[in-house]
Write an enzyme that holds these catalytic residues in place. Sequence first.
Site, short mmCIF file in Angstrom:
data_model
loop_
_atom_site.label_atom_id
_atom_site.label_comp_id
_atom_site.label_asym_id
_atom_site.label_seq_id
_atom_site.Cartn_x
_atom_site.Cartn_y
_atom_site.Cartn_z
N CYS A 285 -64.69 10.68 -11.63
CA CYS A 285 -65.76 10.36 -12.59
C CYS A 285 -65.54 10.90 -14.00
CB CYS A 285 -67.09 10.93 -12.08
SG CYS A 285 -67.78 9.95 -10.77
N1 NAD Z 1 -67.48 9.47 -6.24
C1 NAD Z 1 -68.13 10.10 -7.20
O1 NAD Z 1 -68.00 11.31 -7.42
C2 NAD Z 1 -69.13 9.34 -8.05
C3 NAD Z 1 -70.07 10.05 -8.80
C4 NAD Z 1 -70.99 9.36 -9.60
C5 NAD Z 1 -70.91 7.97 -9.64
N2 NAD Z 1 -69.97 7.30 -8.91
C6 NAD Z 1 -69.95 5.84 -8.98
O2 NAD Z 1 -70.39 5.30 -7.76
C7 NAD Z 1 -69.72 4.06 -7.50
C8 NAD Z 1 -69.14 4.11 -6.11
O3 NAD Z 1 -68.27 5.21 -6.05
P1 NAD Z 1 -67.69 5.77 -4.66
O4 NAD Z 1 -66.92 6.98 -5.05
O5 NAD Z 1 -68.75 5.88 -3.64
O6 NAD Z 1 -66.70 4.57 -4.28
P2 NAD Z 1 -65.89 4.39 -2.91
O7 NAD Z 1 -64.68 3.61 -3.27
O8 NAD Z 1 -65.74 5.68 -2.20
O9 NAD Z 1 -66.85 3.48 -2.01
C9 NAD Z 1 -67.25 2.19 -2.36
C10 NAD Z 1 -67.52 1.38 -1.10
O10 NAD Z 1 -67.99 0.08 -1.49
C11 NAD Z 1 -67.40 -0.89 -0.63
N3 NAD Z 1 -67.46 -2.18 -1.33
C12 NAD Z 1 -66.68 -2.64 -2.33
N4 NAD Z 1 -67.12 -3.84 -2.76
C13 NAD Z 1 -68.18 -4.16 -1.99
C14 NAD Z 1 -69.07 -5.26 -1.94
N5 NAD Z 1 -68.96 -6.28 -2.80
N6 NAD Z 1 -70.03 -5.27 -1.02
C15 NAD Z 1 -70.18 -4.23 -0.16
N7 NAD Z 1 -69.39 -3.14 -0.17
C16 NAD Z 1 -68.40 -3.11 -1.07
C17 NAD Z 1 -66.02 -0.37 -0.35
O11 NAD Z 1 -65.50 -0.92 0.86
C18 NAD Z 1 -66.28 1.15 -0.24
O12 NAD Z 1 -66.57 1.53 1.08
C19 NAD Z 1 -68.73 3.89 -8.64
O13 NAD Z 1 -69.29 3.09 -9.65
C20 NAD Z 1 -68.56 5.29 -9.17
O14 NAD Z 1 -68.20 5.32 -10.52
C21 NAD Z 1 -69.10 7.95 -8.10
#
Ligand code: NAD
Length: 471
Positions: A285
């Site tokens: 992030c």
């Molecule tokens: N990881 C962090 O520390 C963090 C912190 C704040 C914000 N975010 C934001 O949160 C969002 C998700 O991050 P994350 O780390 O959980 O990602 P991640 O990659 O760990 O998980 C995302 C999940 O979404 C699924 N996915 C993808 N496209 C899809 C769709 N169209 N329909 C259904 N499922 C789908 C994937 O299979 C995966 O399991 C991002 O925008 C990220 O910037 C992440």
Amino acid sequence: MITIVDDDTRTGPDPRTAAVSIVGLGKLGSPMAACYASMGRRVVGLDLDLGKVESINRGVAPVTEPELQRLMDEAGDRLSATGDWAEIVASTDLTFVIVPTPSLADGGFTSRFVVSACEAIGEALRGKAGFHLVVVSSTVMPGSMDREVRPALEAASGKRCGVDVGLCYSPRFIALGTVVRDFLNPDLVLIGESDPRSGAFLESFYQSVHANNPPVARMGFANAELTKLAVNTFVTTKISFANMLAAICERLPGGDIDAVTGALGLDSRIGPKSLKGGLGYGGPCFPRDNRALARLALDLEAPAAIAEATDAINRLQVPRLLELVKSRLPAGGAVGVLGLAYKAGTDIVEESTGLELARCLLAEGIPVWAYDPLALDNAVRALGAVRASGDSSLRAAPSLEACVGAADVLVLATPWPEFATIQPEMIRRRPGRTAIIDCWRMLDGRRFAGVADYVPLGVGESGAADLRAVA
Ligand SMILES: NC(=O)c1ccc[n+]([C@@H]2O[C@H](COP(=O)([O-])OP(=O)(O)OC[C@H]3O[C@@H](n4cnc5c(N)ncnc54)[C@H](O)[C@@H]3O)[C@@H](O)[C@H]2O)c1
């Protein structure tokens, strides 16, 4: 928390008892689902990755995160997962979308997965009567909600936001390794809303799940989108500021970064958090949110020199550490890198300083031993390309002791609490003395004086603190 109850929320589903669906069961979505279900809500998750769906349904955490398995155990049957969009929309009143928004080469993010998820939700909403709230929690670029997400949801559902469907943008300020704690006790709740009813519904939902009564900031989409990037950019600015001071302290006779930042943090305008002074920030992030703000500013012709400088200082941290390591390394010596996770408490190695240091050393043919309580496998996978190029491969140490004993230069790169247990007896006695580069000043250097040269980052020559233990 200020409670704003819009009249319309009294006629639709009750946000204080509403069933919840979560689209995207990754590093954020899984803990979010488990948190709400452990509090008594019925939660249905959906993911395109059917392995994650199956894992949730077996009651097994699909990602590594402290507390997640315990919350899933507590949630029991209230938490389930599916691949069926119609099912999640029909059986719940509130859908969070938390899918990836990958960075683009120019520093911005693509919303294409958010848009496709909202299209699928929208199609399922066509057949549903009554109010349903869609909340995007993925981080998106400012302008995306109004330009892409709202039109996609309205076109697919045939409904208008603010009439029979609501849309909010509510990104999360969480850090991997403390996701559960951060979810349950947020510093602030940020809500961008398509209309007051939707914002009031979400605020009331949060009020029923957060025990710490966090302040709520409600606004339009563009301001909420900018605020998300601004919070992380401000935090990264504090980190780079502390690292800038640490570099100054190292050249200042008597300099001691902990003395300086300790005092700085006492000023209530500044505060103590994220002011440690050590290595750069990493993870999925901070680096990208900072660059995205700079990208946005460039597009708007309103340059963000602070965001750019913060990123530039951060990029200097690995070369700075690399030079220090090489200056202490005897010919043919090996480096031990302790900590490959980008922070303690997680197995994520994305943009981690320890991993990048190992990568640079291996690329120069320098043998590297590495140890991390959680992230070693991910590091070995991430460094596959270096290994394939014929350079020496990362040597995964089976224990902290093995890594310490193998190193001519030992680098404490991630502040895992376990590393504070290193004992002088673990250092292998050799003709040249081992150097311990303690990036977070975790050890009491005096205890190692007989066996090693102790080199704390952020401390100048003859600094009063150079042999002092810092908790
Ligand atoms: N990881 C962090 O520390 C963090 C912190 C704040 C914000 N975010 C934001 O949160 C969002 C998700 O991050 P994350 O780390 O959980 O990602 P991640 O990659 O760990 O998980 C995302 C999940 O979404 C699924 N996915 C993808 N496209 C899809 C769709 N169209 N329909 C259904 N499922 C789908 C994937 O299979 C995966 O399991 C991002 O925008 C990220 O910037 C992440």
